[in-house]
Design an enzyme around this catalytic site. Structure first.
Site, PDB file in Angstrom:
ATOM      1  N   ARG A 136     -11.013  -3.268  -8.380  1.00  0.00           N
ATOM      2  CA  ARG A 136     -11.308  -2.264  -7.355  1.00  0.00           C
ATOM      3  C   ARG A 136     -12.816  -2.295  -7.092  1.00  0.00           C
ATOM      4  NH1 ARG A 136     -11.104   3.254  -9.671  1.00  0.00           N
ATOM      5  NH2 ARG A 136     -13.349   3.147  -9.384  1.00  0.00           N
ATOM      6  N   HIS A 168     -12.730   4.968  -6.503  1.00  0.00           N
ATOM      7  CA  HIS A 168     -11.312   5.361  -6.555  1.00  0.00           C
ATOM      8  C   HIS A 168     -10.889   5.927  -5.203  1.00  0.00           C
ATOM      9  CE1 HIS A 168      -7.642   7.458  -7.533  1.00  0.00           C
ATOM     10  NE2 HIS A 168      -8.199   8.614  -7.275  1.00  0.00           N
ATOM     11  N   TYR A 227     -19.898   5.436 -14.069  1.00  0.00           N
ATOM     12  CA  TYR A 227     -19.119   4.909 -15.195  1.00  0.00           C
ATOM     13  C   TYR A 227     -19.055   3.382 -15.274  1.00  0.00           C
ATOM     14  CZ  TYR A 227     -15.501   5.154 -11.516  1.00  0.00           C
ATOM     15  OH  TYR A 227     -14.804   5.040 -10.350  1.00  0.00           O
TER      16      TYR A 227
END
Lengths: 388, 339
Positions: free
Chosen positions: A278, A282, A291
């Site tokens: 990805r 998100h 993160y």
């Protein structure tokens, strides 16, 4: 287990079965046909499955990848401009979705999560319909039966059971279509996905589990969900599995065709782990810099599915500048159409609040609707008109 | 017309539905070869085949989720949850999918799923086998919730539930499975409406509303009260969502007093909904605040204590006495005198 690169759940040594211990979730090499530099590698098992994919077919796959990436970019921009409440980008996952989506027949039925916008594009979902949920205008963008694709599922993993049940119905009908469940690496932890695999194996349902391992479940790395490559789980359920390079559109097409053929011929379920990444957040509400490290993004950018197919086409002399320009122009036109469809989308009327809760009249709801209509009437409006 | 048990009446209704509609499929744990732990599906797999009556792997979410997929495909799944307390693994699929898919898809996808749930206590079982979880589901829009109390209703309502294009939770009062009654299998599925309440016994002093296992208890209470000259009108709700407020309201306008009884816990239960709904609708006709006689707000107790937890005839009559402002447990007097 269909080939090298596919999974072995155990090995036999002198009559004793030894199960492998924990391993890195990326321990097994995925099946690939085109490498990140665009070089085509022969593969004894999967070459026959894509023997029909000639230059023109490769170009069509390329056009798909370019268009769905452009749609994704435009939708992300529409969110930034306040036209969409939210958008789940698929950047980086185009090949996994187009390769698998283009393997399907119209009478197959897709049960997906919310990120499979490229699969929806393959199914023929209209541009406005891709956006309705994210603009807040409806809870489903389309009638599932018009494109044989269920309303994308937001509850993680729930759709794996729906696909399995649908596949049980296919068997009962004596049909040879297939149900396909799309979900991510995070969903593989959910009970629903694991229960779906038990049911699918027990009933030998014609279902394909297509897991896009994009390495991140919002902020949680795949290592938190799995200590071994996810594809290794399936044999434990009695389901054959394959780990495929999810950024290789040709390989994704091949393994999906293999799984579909198995299901159509009564061979039951197959589990595909498409290893991808990805590249974006998100959703547009997420901030991946909190993160994950930039170097990880660079690593995967070098494996970009679109650049890979472009390099491959170029090596075949199938990507002349005027062709590439034409594809880009077409993608821009689709993006403009998407934008117009978004901005001109009609606002839902308050009366829609009460519609379709039940298929039959309901006394509780009728009373509440009646009271709300009287309330709206105080302001000179009716529930059939626009919002307050 | 024949006399049969409550359980057998459900079996007959299931058999009829399987016979009439090839899209009806039964799913559940142990429902095939064994016929279900309560034998409600006894003989059905033998007669209709394992493709119509499926022994499911042991996972309630899995059963419910695959039922959703079958409904997507045009089937009418009838799911058996083995015991009330086992339904929670399926809760997510029921609440997020079964209840909402019709709304979510603006009517494109129907979920004609029937969920059969043996419920309620009084059978001396350990925890998880005697619960009354109906209020979780009546609170969820998109679901219909019903509970039959007689063999005839058991037969008719299971057929109506299966024929209904909306999902129906069908709560079976398991302690009444062996109660016998007359069942007319020639009755159609048109009347009474699946959503209609039924006046069990007419009365003029108090309206006593209940459903499922306590209908029999309420009727017995009405009989006992008549010895004291108290006239109780007993209403069997039959449908818990939606509630047939018309029938209850008409009764309360006559009696001026409302007592509600159910085995489920009090807070947030059907009694609360009824008390509020009736107060809103005919407050000026009430002579006393609505009274609830229910299970306590406790986890289901061990079986040696369940008779304290479950409303029985005397606790119901104590509630009636409160509604009538007669001496009762709260006023410190001995309830009922002659009883």
């Amino acid at each position: 287990m269909s080939s090298d690169g596919a999974v072995s759940g155990s090995r036999t040594t002198a009559g004793a079965t030894v199960f492998p211990g924990p391993a890195h979730p990326d321990a097994d090499v995925p099946v690939h046909l085109v490498d990140p530099d665009g070089v085509r590698h022969p593969h004894a098992s999967y070459d026959p499955l894509v023997a029909d994919v000639d230059g023109a077919a490769l170009q069509r796959l390329y056009e798909d990848l370019v268009v769905v990436r452009r749609i994704d970019a435009e939708a992300t921009a529409l969110q930034r401009q306040g036209e969409l409440a939210l958008w789940p980008p698929l950047l980086g996952q185009e090949a996994a979705q187009i390769g698998s989506g283009r393997a399907l027949r119209p009478d197959d039925f897709v049960f997906s999560s919310y990120r499979e916008n490229a699969v929806a594009y393959c199914r023929g979902v209209g541009l406005a319909d891709l956006l309705r949920v994210w603009r807040g205008s409806a809870s489903s963008g389309w009638d599932p039966y018009t494109v044989n694709m269920a309303t994308p599922q937001i509850i993680i993993g729930a759709q794996a059971l729906h696909a399995t049940g649908y596949a049980m119905g296919i068997t009962a009908d004596g049909a040879d279509s297939v149900a396909v469940a799309y979900f991510g690496d995070g969903a593989t932890t959910q009970g629903d996905v694991n229960e779906a695999m038990v049911f699918a194996a027990s009933y030998q349902a014609p279902v394909v589990f297509f897991c896009q391992n994009n390495h991140w479940a919002i902020s949680e790395p795949v290592g938190l969900q799995a200590r071994v490559p996810i594809a290794r789980r399936a044999p434990g359920f009695g389901i054959p599995s394959v780990r495929v390079d999810g950024n290789d559109v040709l390989a994704c097409l091949a393994v999906t065709r293999e799984a579909l053929a198995r299901a159509r011929s009564g061979g039951g379920p197959t589990y595909i782990e498409a290893v991808t990444y990805r590249m974006g957040p998100h959703t547009t509400a997420d901030d991946p810099t909190r993160y994950r490290e930039a170097h990880e993004l660079e690593h995967w950018a070098a494996r970009d599915p679109l650049a890979r197919l472009a390099a491959h086409l170029d090596s075949l002399g199938l990507l002349p500048a005027e062709y590439a320009d034409a594809v880009r122009s077409r993608a821009d036109a689709v993006a403009a159409e998407l934008r117009e469809a978004c901005i001109s989308m009609p606002e839902p009327a308050p009366s829609a609040l009460f519609e379709h809760v039940y298929s039959e009249p309901n006394s509780w709801l009728e009373r509440q609707q009646d009271h709300y209509e009287r309330y709206l009437a105080l302001f000179g409006a009716t529930s059939a008109e626009g919002p307050r | 017309m024949s006399v049969t048990t409550f359980g057998r009446a459900i079996t007959a209704g299931l058999r009829r539905a399987l016979d009439e509609d090839p899209k009806v499929v039964l799913m559940g744990e142990d429902i095939g070869q064994l016929g279900g732990v309560f034998r409600i599906t006894d003989g059905l797999q033998k007669d209709f085949g394992s493709h119509r009556v499926l022994d499911s792997p042991l996972a309630e979410a899995g059963i419910m989720g695959t039922a959703v997929g079958l409904a997507y495909r045009g089937y009418r799944p009838v799911v058996e949850i083995q015991f009330d307390g086992f339904i929670y693994p399926a809760f997510d699929q029921i609440v997020c999918q079964v209840a909402k898919l019709h709304y979510r898809t603006q009517g494109a996808v129907r979920m004609p799923i029937t969920v059969r749930v043996p419920f309620g206590g009084g059978i001396g079982s350990p925890e998880h086998h005697s619960e009354s979880p109906e209020a979780y589901f009546t609170h969820t829009s998109g679901l219909r919730v019903v509970s039959p109390s007689t063999p005839q209703d058991a037969y008719t309502m299971i057929r109506q539930a299966i024929a209904c294009d909306d999902p129906v939770l069908y709560f079976e009062p398991k302690r009444r499975y062996h109660v016998k009654g007359e069942v007319d299998e020639s009755v159609g599925t048109g009347t009474p409406d699946l959503g209609a309440a039924r006046v069990v016994t007419e009365g003029t002093d108090v309206t006593l509303v209940t459903y499922g296992p306590l209908v029999t208890t309420a009727r017995d209470a009405a009989l006992a009260a008549s010895d004291d000259g108290i006239s109780i009108e007993v209403i069997d709700l039959r449908s818990l969502a939606p509630i047939d407020y018309g029938t209850v309201e008409a009764s309360v306008r006559k009696t001026g007093r409302l007592v509600i009884t159910h085995e489920a816990a009090q807070s947030g239960g059907l009694g609360a909904e009824l008390a509020a709904g009736i107060t809103e609708r005919c407050f000026e006709h009430l002579e006393h605040a609505p009274v609830r006689v229910t299970g306590f707000d406790i986890p289901y107790p061990c079986s040696k204590l369940e008779s304290h937890h479950l409303p029985d005839l005397d606790r119901i009559l104590d509630g009636v006495d409160r509604a009538l402002r007669r001496p009762n447990s709260l006023t410190g007097a001995t309830p009922g005198g002659a009883r």
